[in-house]
Scaffold this motif. Structure first.
Motif, PDB file in Angstrom:
ATOM      1  N   THR A 174      10.628 -19.595   4.115  1.00  0.00           N
ATOM      2  CA  THR A 174       9.925 -18.383   3.684  1.00  0.00           C
ATOM      3  C   THR A 174      10.336 -17.206   4.556  1.00  0.00           C
ATOM      4  N   VAL A 175      10.579 -16.054   3.936  1.00  0.00           N
ATOM      5  CA  VAL A 175      10.879 -14.831   4.673  1.00  0.00           C
ATOM      6  C   VAL A 175       9.887 -13.746   4.256  1.00  0.00           C
ATOM      7  N   ARG A 176       9.716 -12.789   5.156  1.00  0.00           N
ATOM      8  CA  ARG A 176       8.904 -11.616   4.869  1.00  0.00           C
ATOM      9  C   ARG A 176       9.818 -10.405   4.836  1.00  0.00           C
ATOM     10  N   VAL A 177       9.691  -9.595   3.804  1.00  0.00           N
ATOM     11  CA  VAL A 177      10.547  -8.427   3.618  1.00  0.00           C
ATOM     12  C   VAL A 177       9.678  -7.179   3.657  1.00  0.00           C
ATOM     13  N   ASP A 178      10.098  -6.236   4.476  1.00  0.00           N
ATOM     14  CA  ASP A 178       9.386  -4.965   4.582  1.00  0.00           C
ATOM     15  C   ASP A 178      10.364  -3.838   4.292  1.00  0.00           C
ATOM     16  N   PHE A 179       9.871  -2.776   3.674  1.00  0.00           N
ATOM     17  CA  PHE A 179      10.699  -1.622   3.332  1.00  0.00           C
ATOM     18  C   PHE A 179      10.182  -0.375   4.053  1.00  0.00           C
ATOM     19  N   ASP A 180      11.120   0.463   4.475  1.00  0.00           N
ATOM     20  CA  ASP A 180      10.803   1.812   4.938  1.00  0.00           C
ATOM     21  C   ASP A 180      11.300   2.787   3.881  1.00  0.00           C
ATOM     22  N   TYR A 181      10.483   3.800   3.585  1.00  0.00           N
ATOM     23  CA  TYR A 181      10.829   4.734   2.518  1.00  0.00           C
ATOM     24  C   TYR A 181      11.033   6.140   3.079  1.00  0.00           C
ATOM     25  N   THR A 182      11.861   6.876   2.401  1.00  0.00           N
ATOM     26  CA  THR A 182      11.956   8.307   2.662  1.00  0.00           C
ATOM     27  C   THR A 182      10.783   8.974   1.948  1.00  0.00           C
ATOM     28  N   GLU A 183       9.880   9.532   2.701  1.00  0.00           N
ATOM     29  CA  GLU A 183       8.676  10.094   2.083  1.00  0.00           C
ATOM     30  C   GLU A 183       9.015  11.365   1.313  1.00  0.00           C
ATOM     31  N   PRO A 184       8.343  11.599   0.185  1.00  0.00           N
ATOM     32  CA  PRO A 184       8.635  12.788  -0.622  1.00  0.00           C
ATOM     33  C   PRO A 184       8.212  14.068   0.092  1.00  0.00           C
ATOM     34  N   GLU A 185       9.063  15.074  -0.014  1.00  0.00           N
ATOM     35  CA  GLU A 185       8.702  16.376   0.527  1.00  0.00           C
ATOM     36  C   GLU A 185       7.846  17.161  -0.452  1.00  0.00           C
ATOM     37  N   TYR A 186       8.135  16.974  -1.739  1.00  0.00           N
ATOM     38  CA  TYR A 186       7.421  17.738  -2.767  1.00  0.00           C
ATOM     39  C   TYR A 186       6.950  16.804  -3.867  1.00  0.00           C
ATOM     40  N   VAL A 237      19.098  -2.594  -3.348  1.00  0.00           N
ATOM     41  CA  VAL A 237      17.900  -1.953  -3.909  1.00  0.00           C
ATOM     42  C   VAL A 237      18.075  -0.442  -4.038  1.00  0.00           C
ATOM     43  N   ARG A 238      18.943   0.143  -3.230  1.00  0.00           N
ATOM     44  CA  ARG A 238      19.145   1.593  -3.301  1.00  0.00           C
ATOM     45  C   ARG A 238      19.815   2.050  -4.593  1.00  0.00           C
ATOM     46  N   LYS A 239      20.474   1.136  -5.280  1.00  0.00           N
ATOM     47  CA  LYS A 239      21.092   1.506  -6.554  1.00  0.00           C
ATOM     48  C   LYS A 239      20.051   1.999  -7.545  1.00  0.00           C
ATOM     49  N   ASP A 240      18.866   1.399  -7.513  1.00  0.00           N
ATOM     50  CA  ASP A 240      17.787   1.791  -8.422  1.00  0.00           C
ATOM     51  C   ASP A 240      16.670   2.559  -7.719  1.00  0.00           C
ATOM     52  N   TYR A 241      16.584   2.393  -6.395  1.00  0.00           N
ATOM     53  CA  TYR A 241      15.525   3.064  -5.629  1.00  0.00           C
ATOM     54  C   TYR A 241      16.156   3.760  -4.421  1.00  0.00           C
ATOM     55  N   PRO A 242      16.778   4.902  -4.634  1.00  0.00           N
ATOM     56  CA  PRO A 242      17.534   5.561  -3.556  1.00  0.00           C
ATOM     57  C   PRO A 242      16.678   6.065  -2.396  1.00  0.00           C
ATOM     58  N   PHE A 243      15.366   6.116  -2.583  1.00  0.00           N
ATOM     59  CA  PHE A 243      14.496   6.594  -1.512  1.00  0.00           C
ATOM     60  C   PHE A 243      14.109   5.490  -0.530  1.00  0.00           C
ATOM     61  N   VAL A 244      14.579   4.249  -0.744  1.00  0.00           N
ATOM     62  CA  VAL A 244      14.362   3.182   0.249  1.00  0.00           C
ATOM     63  C   VAL A 244      15.255   3.460   1.446  1.00  0.00           C
ATOM     64  N   LYS A 245      14.666   3.656   2.587  1.00  0.00           N
ATOM     65  CA  LYS A 245      15.403   4.073   3.781  1.00  0.00           C
ATOM     66  C   LYS A 245      15.936   2.899   4.584  1.00  0.00           C
ATOM     67  N   TYR A 277       4.009  13.306  -9.584  1.00  0.00           N
ATOM     68  CA  TYR A 277       5.400  12.867  -9.647  1.00  0.00           C
ATOM     69  C   TYR A 277       6.133  13.290  -8.385  1.00  0.00           C
ATOM     70  N   TRP A 278       6.955  12.395  -7.925  1.00  0.00           N
ATOM     71  CA  TRP A 278       7.841  12.672  -6.797  1.00  0.00           C
ATOM     72  C   TRP A 278       9.128  13.273  -7.353  1.00  0.00           C
ATOM     73  N   ILE A 290       0.832  -1.203   0.000  1.00  0.00           N
ATOM     74  CA  ILE A 290       0.000   0.000   0.000  1.00  0.00           C
ATOM     75  C   ILE A 290       0.869   1.257   0.000  1.00  0.00           C
ATOM     76  N   GLU A 291       1.970   1.193   0.726  1.00  0.00           N
ATOM     77  CA  GLU A 291       2.848   2.363   0.825  1.00  0.00           C
ATOM     78  C   GLU A 291       3.486   2.682  -0.524  1.00  0.00           C
ATOM     79  N   TYR A 292       4.073   1.665  -1.145  1.00  0.00           N
ATOM     80  CA  TYR A 292       4.706   1.883  -2.452  1.00  0.00           C
ATOM     81  C   TYR A 292       4.755   0.557  -3.188  1.00  0.00           C
TER      82      TYR A 292
END
Length: 290
Positions: free
Chosen positions: A141-153, A122-130, A162-163, A87-89
């Motif tokens: 089985t593993v579960r993977v969760d991501f935290d993102y740097t939210e867009p300011e503008y 993943v940051r090589k292509d998605y630098p906003f992954v925190k 667009y971000w 839902i987040e991204y």
């Protein structure tokens, strides 16, 4: 007189057998034998013991690793992503990239030192992954969760958003995502309806301008409805309480100060429909009434 002295009969003296060697004499002999060993033989024996101990330790370590860190039950075959992350991204390419890195690796080794490697991957292509979080669910089985740097503008271009980031890279956002919901939206005029990218966006006004001046504008217009960048110029429009306020790129603090003077000392301020804070010069303001 001869009969008075009896001669002693002659007996053959038996040869006394030698006594058996004692433990003391054996150790002395053994020590002498060792003293006669060459330094080369002593060195070989010493390193032989060390090598034997090393081999046994290696075998033991391999055995322990085989049944702990590198236990086959911890091989990652299945990767899940929680609904909160989707839902987040939601981005299929990001998840494929992550799964490609994780699959067929051992979870225990990931837990110790590879979790940060996934983040770098993943940051090589998605630098906003925190940050990344990896949890083992069992059954390989593993579960993977991501935290993102939210867009300011966020830039709104007709029906798309667009971000925008410092590196002049823009990412199209889906209306279903929560990632951008709290970001400041920079609107664009209707004449850009045919434009399909933001490659031009920083041509006249760079990212640093937004970073420096948007907080000042938000503070000056707390009830702002829209903020519009008039593309291919250096002008902006603020919509607040049915008023249109024009701003120019240069010296934003001085323009905002003129606006406050007008608001505080101009009696007909609340009947104004349009306020131009720059078009004439730095000291004058153009106003239109309702």
């Amino acid at each position: 007189m001869r009969g008075l002295v009896k001669s002693k009969p002659f007996t053959k003296k038996l040869k006394r057998s030698s006594a058996p060697k004692t433990g003391i004499s054996f150790s002395i002999s053994n020590r002498r034998w060792r003293d006669q060993e060459s330094p080369f033989m002593i060195l070989i024996k010493k390193w032989g013991v060390i090598i034997l101990i090393s081999i046994l330790s290696l075998i033991l370590s391999i055995f322990l690793l085989k049944w702990t860190w590198y236990n086959p039950v911890y091989i990652i075959e299945n990767i899940e992503y929680p609904e909160e992350t989707k839902i987040e991204y939601w981005n299929t390419e990001l998840f494929v990239l992550s799964s490609k890195f994780l699959r067929w690796k051992y979870y225990n080794t990931l837990r110790v030192w590879w979790e940060w490697s996934l983040l770098d991957w993943v940051r090589k292509d998605y630098p906003f992954v925190k940050d990344t979080h990896i949890d083992f669910l069992g059954n390989q089985t593993v579960r993977v969760d991501f935290d993102y740097t939210e867009p300011e503008y966020v830039v709104k271009l007709w029906d798309k958003k667009y971000w925008i980031r410092k590196d002049n890279v823009s990412t199209e956002l889906d209306y279903r995502w929560n990632l951008w919901k709290s970001a400041f939206v920079i609107d664009t005029p209707w004449y850009l309806s045919w434009v399909t990218s933001l490659s031009w966006f920083f041509y006249d006004v760079d990212y640093n301008w937004y970073e420096e001046n948007i907080p000042l504008i938000k503070e000056a217009f707390p009830e702002m409805d829209r903020f519009v960048y008039l593309a291919w110029s250096q002008n902006f429009m603020v919509f607040e309480n049915w008023k249109m306020i024009y701003l120019y790129k240069e010296d934003i603090p001085h323009q905002l100060q003129k606006y406050q003077w007008l608001k505080n000392y101009y009696d007909a301020f609340y009947s104004l429909a349009t306020i131009d804070l720059w078009s004439l010069n730095q000291e004058k303001v153009i106003v239109w009434w309702l």
